[in-house]
Design an enzyme around this catalytic site. Structure first.
Site, mmCIF file in Angstrom:
data_model
loop_
_atom_site.group_PDB
_atom_site.id
_atom_site.type_symbol
_atom_site.label_atom_id
_atom_site.label_comp_id
_atom_site.label_asym_id
_atom_site.label_seq_id
_atom_site.Cartn_x
_atom_site.Cartn_y
_atom_site.Cartn_z
ATOM 1 N N CYS A 292 3.361 8.349 1.177
ATOM 2 C CA CYS A 292 3.887 7.629 2.423
ATOM 3 C C CYS A 292 3.965 6.154 1.767
ATOM 4 O O CYS A 292 3.016 5.453 1.030
ATOM 5 C CB CYS A 292 2.830 7.327 3.495
ATOM 6 S SG CYS A 292 3.324 6.305 4.626
ATOM 7 N N CYS B 124 6.338 -6.946 6.979
ATOM 8 C CA CYS B 124 7.366 -6.595 7.674
ATOM 9 C C CYS B 124 7.781 -7.468 8.931
ATOM 10 O O CYS B 124 6.966 -8.292 9.348
ATOM 11 C CB CYS B 124 7.071 -5.041 8.720
ATOM 12 S SG CYS B 124 8.462 -4.324 9.490
ATOM 13 N N CYS C 78 -1.212 5.631 10.323
ATOM 14 C CA CYS C 78 -0.021 5.031 10.826
ATOM 15 C C CYS C 78 -0.425 3.836 11.305
ATOM 16 O O CYS C 78 -1.233 3.752 12.185
ATOM 17 C CB CYS C 78 0.735 6.023 11.855
ATOM 18 S SG CYS C 78 1.300 7.357 11.222
ATOM 19 N N CYS D 152 6.681 -5.103 15.653
ATOM 20 C CA CYS D 152 6.075 -4.535 16.805
ATOM 21 C C CYS D 152 4.637 -4.908 17.106
ATOM 22 O O CYS D 152 3.777 -4.818 15.849
ATOM 23 C CB CYS D 152 6.143 -2.919 16.309
ATOM 24 S SG CYS D 152 7.778 -2.687 15.806
ATOM 25 N N GLU E 291 0.762 -1.270 0.051
ATOM 26 C CA GLU E 291 -0.049 -0.105 0.159
ATOM 27 C C GLU E 291 0.844 1.117 -0.031
ATOM 28 O O GLU E 291 1.980 1.307 0.410
ATOM 29 C CB GLU E 291 -0.876 -0.156 1.328
ATOM 30 C CG GLU E 291 -1.560 -1.323 1.235
ATOM 31 C CD GLU E 291 -2.781 -1.433 2.557
ATOM 32 O OE1 GLU E 291 -3.322 -2.522 2.602
ATOM 33 O OE2 GLU E 291 -2.663 -0.602 3.376
ATOM 34 N N CYS F 129 1.492 -2.476 15.541
ATOM 35 C CA CYS F 129 1.187 -2.288 14.124
ATOM 36 C C CYS F 129 0.597 -3.036 13.350
ATOM 37 O O CYS F 129 1.052 -4.421 13.399
ATOM 38 C CB CYS F 129 2.803 -1.858 13.670
ATOM 39 S SG CYS F 129 2.807 -1.595 11.814
HETATM 40 N N1 SAH Z 1 9.388 0.248 10.152
HETATM 41 C C1 SAH Z 1 9.388 1.738 10.045
HETATM 42 C C2 SAH Z 1 8.341 2.331 9.444
HETATM 43 C C3 SAH Z 1 6.957 1.935 9.992
HETATM 44 S S1 SAH Z 1 5.638 3.185 9.896
HETATM 45 C C4 SAH Z 1 9.494 2.179 11.581
HETATM 46 O O1 SAH Z 1 8.961 1.481 12.149
HETATM 47 O O2 SAH Z 1 9.844 3.137 11.798
HETATM 48 C C5 SAH Z 1 5.981 4.480 10.701
HETATM 49 C C6 SAH Z 1 5.596 4.993 12.048
HETATM 50 O O3 SAH Z 1 4.261 4.563 12.248
HETATM 51 C C7 SAH Z 1 6.468 4.079 12.972
HETATM 52 O O4 SAH Z 1 6.857 5.137 14.054
HETATM 53 C C8 SAH Z 1 5.500 3.141 13.435
HETATM 54 O O5 SAH Z 1 5.926 2.707 14.711
HETATM 55 C C9 SAH Z 1 4.123 3.733 13.565
HETATM 56 N N2 SAH Z 1 3.143 2.890 13.831
HETATM 57 C C10 SAH Z 1 2.786 1.587 13.619
HETATM 58 N N3 SAH Z 1 1.614 1.130 13.857
HETATM 59 C C11 SAH Z 1 1.198 2.188 14.580
HETATM 60 C C12 SAH Z 1 -0.240 2.340 15.107
HETATM 61 N N4 SAH Z 1 -1.117 1.414 15.379
HETATM 62 N N5 SAH Z 1 -0.439 3.708 15.575
HETATM 63 C C13 SAH Z 1 0.348 4.608 15.358
HETATM 64 N N6 SAH Z 1 1.556 4.471 15.107
HETATM 65 C C14 SAH Z 1 1.970 3.378 14.502
#
Ligand code: SAH
Length: 380
Positions: free
Chosen positions: A120, A127, A354, A131, A107, A134
């Protein structure tokens, strides 16, 4: 639901087709010569693709009609098949779901603001960082994207933004699916294609490109060595190792102190302010003492904190922090002298905010309750 952290690189299941998006001008000329075309067509093609976002050789009227098909086959195979294109926020946020040549789904999200248009983009299908808050992390890693698949997202987003009258694409954030620094060689080449001037690349300013990472320290150092002044964003989410081990599992490999040390090195080498991302999770990481500890770690550094209201993902036990708790967190950070902002929450209704990107899950199962109807627009 718990998913294992993946630090090894998966092999692509099938080689992706060669595409203009990942070739430098000399490579492009050599492909043209190989198929019996004059090398000067490289510049025409590159102007069309990188400068005007035309990805279909049959639409390139400056090429002889008889040559278009062969050139298209050799250099412009379709990499991203649009599966759906949804919009919200009065049309100013658009989420695209793409199917890749091997069926993997990724996406991209376009966000139009008064002063900029940001895409974005994804760096991996799925991934491997696991985490737990996420949505992408819950599905695990399918594969790395190729350089061309990354660059072609940028070009397609630029075209969609132009077609929809949203303005000229100006900013890129690697905050879609995947961990960009876990796909380092492809990311590195993509950053070149994105920032090289037209007709060699898309011509975006490196300062307008943000690479977001969980904190893969060796790759953060490689990024610093590139000499490209892209913005580095570090997903910290906790100032202490005990909690960060849980929220960002790769912290068991590279600790908070090491990640921040690499971030300060990055700031020193590039003179760029590092962005610290911190998802505000109710009663998990939003306590005043954690704000104070974070403030202490960051005070006096070339840094900016971006608080992200948590977008709860399906099945997650976590929720966003209440607004007064968030406001107190901001206040304490600012009091410590750390510039802090709260990120806007674009794209929520289309699962484009996000941490909400999870195309493969949605395709495999049935539509989630928040799935919006496809917009009338087609991607092409
Ligand atoms: N792998 C990279 C890019 C990820 S997405 C990274 O972790 O930085 C970008 C941001 O969105 C990251 O800071 C990630 O932690 C955050 N993110 C992921 N899931 C989320 C959620 N459910 N709510 C808010 N932010 C989130």
């Amino acid at each position: 639901m718990s998913v294992a952290l993946t630090l090894t690189e998966p092999r692509p299941r099938r080689a992706a087709p060669r595409h203009l998006a990942e070739l430098d001008p000399a490579e492009c000329r050599s492909v043209l010569t190989d198929i019996g075309q004059p090398a000067f067509r490289a510049k025409q093609l590159r102007n069309q693709y990188f400068g005007r976002y035309v990805g279909d050789a049959t639409l390139m009227t400056d090429l002889p009609a008889a040559a278009r098909e062969a050139i298209g086959e050799a250099l412009l195979p379709r990499l991203l098949e649009p599966v759906r294109l949804d919009d919200c926020d009065a049309g100013e946020t658009v989420k695209a779901v793409w199917r890749l040549h091997d069926g993997a789904l990724v996406e991209s999200v376009i966000m139009a603001y008064p002063d900029r248009v940001t895409a974005c983009v994804s760096s991996q299908a799925g991934c491997g960082m696991a985490c737990p808050f996420c949505a992408t992390g819950q599905a695990g890693l399918t594969r790395n994207l190729t350089t061309a698949e990354i660059v072609d997202q940028v070009v397609n987003c630029a075209r969609i933004a132009a077609e929809r009258g949203l303005g000229r694409l100006s900013h890129i954030v690697f905050m879609g699916m995947g961990e960009p620094l876990a796909n380092w060689p492809r990311l590195k080449a993509a950053l070149r294609r994105i920032t090289d001037p037209v007709p060699d690349g898309v011509g975006l300013s490196a300062r307008h490109v943000t690479v977001s990472t969980v904190g893969l320290v060796p790759a953060m150092r490689k990024l610093a060595d590139e000499g490209l002044p892209v913005t580095l964003a570090v997903s910290l989410h906790a100032p202490d190792d005990e909690l960060r081990d849980e929220l960002v599992p790769v912290n068991t490999r590279w600790k908070v102190a090491e990640v921040l040390e690499a971030a300060w090195e990055y700031a020193a080498v590039t003179k760029r302010r590092v962005s610290i991302e911190y998802a505000m999770i109710r009663d998990v990481n939003d306590q005043p003492w954690r704000a104070d500890l974070l403030g202490k770690l960051l005070a006096g550094k070339l840094v900016h904190v971006n608080l992200i209201p948590l977008n709860p993902t399906p099945g997650s036990r976590w929720d966003a922090s209440p607004k007064p708790v968030e406001a107190e967190f901001v206040r304490r950070l600012r009091e410590a002298g750390v510039p802090t902002t709260v990120r806007d929450t674009r794209g929520q209704e289309i699962d484009g905010a996000c941490g909400q990107l999870a195309a493969s899950e949605r395709e495999a199962g049935s539509a989630g309750p928040s799935e919006a109807p496809a917009s009338a627009g087609a991607a092409s």
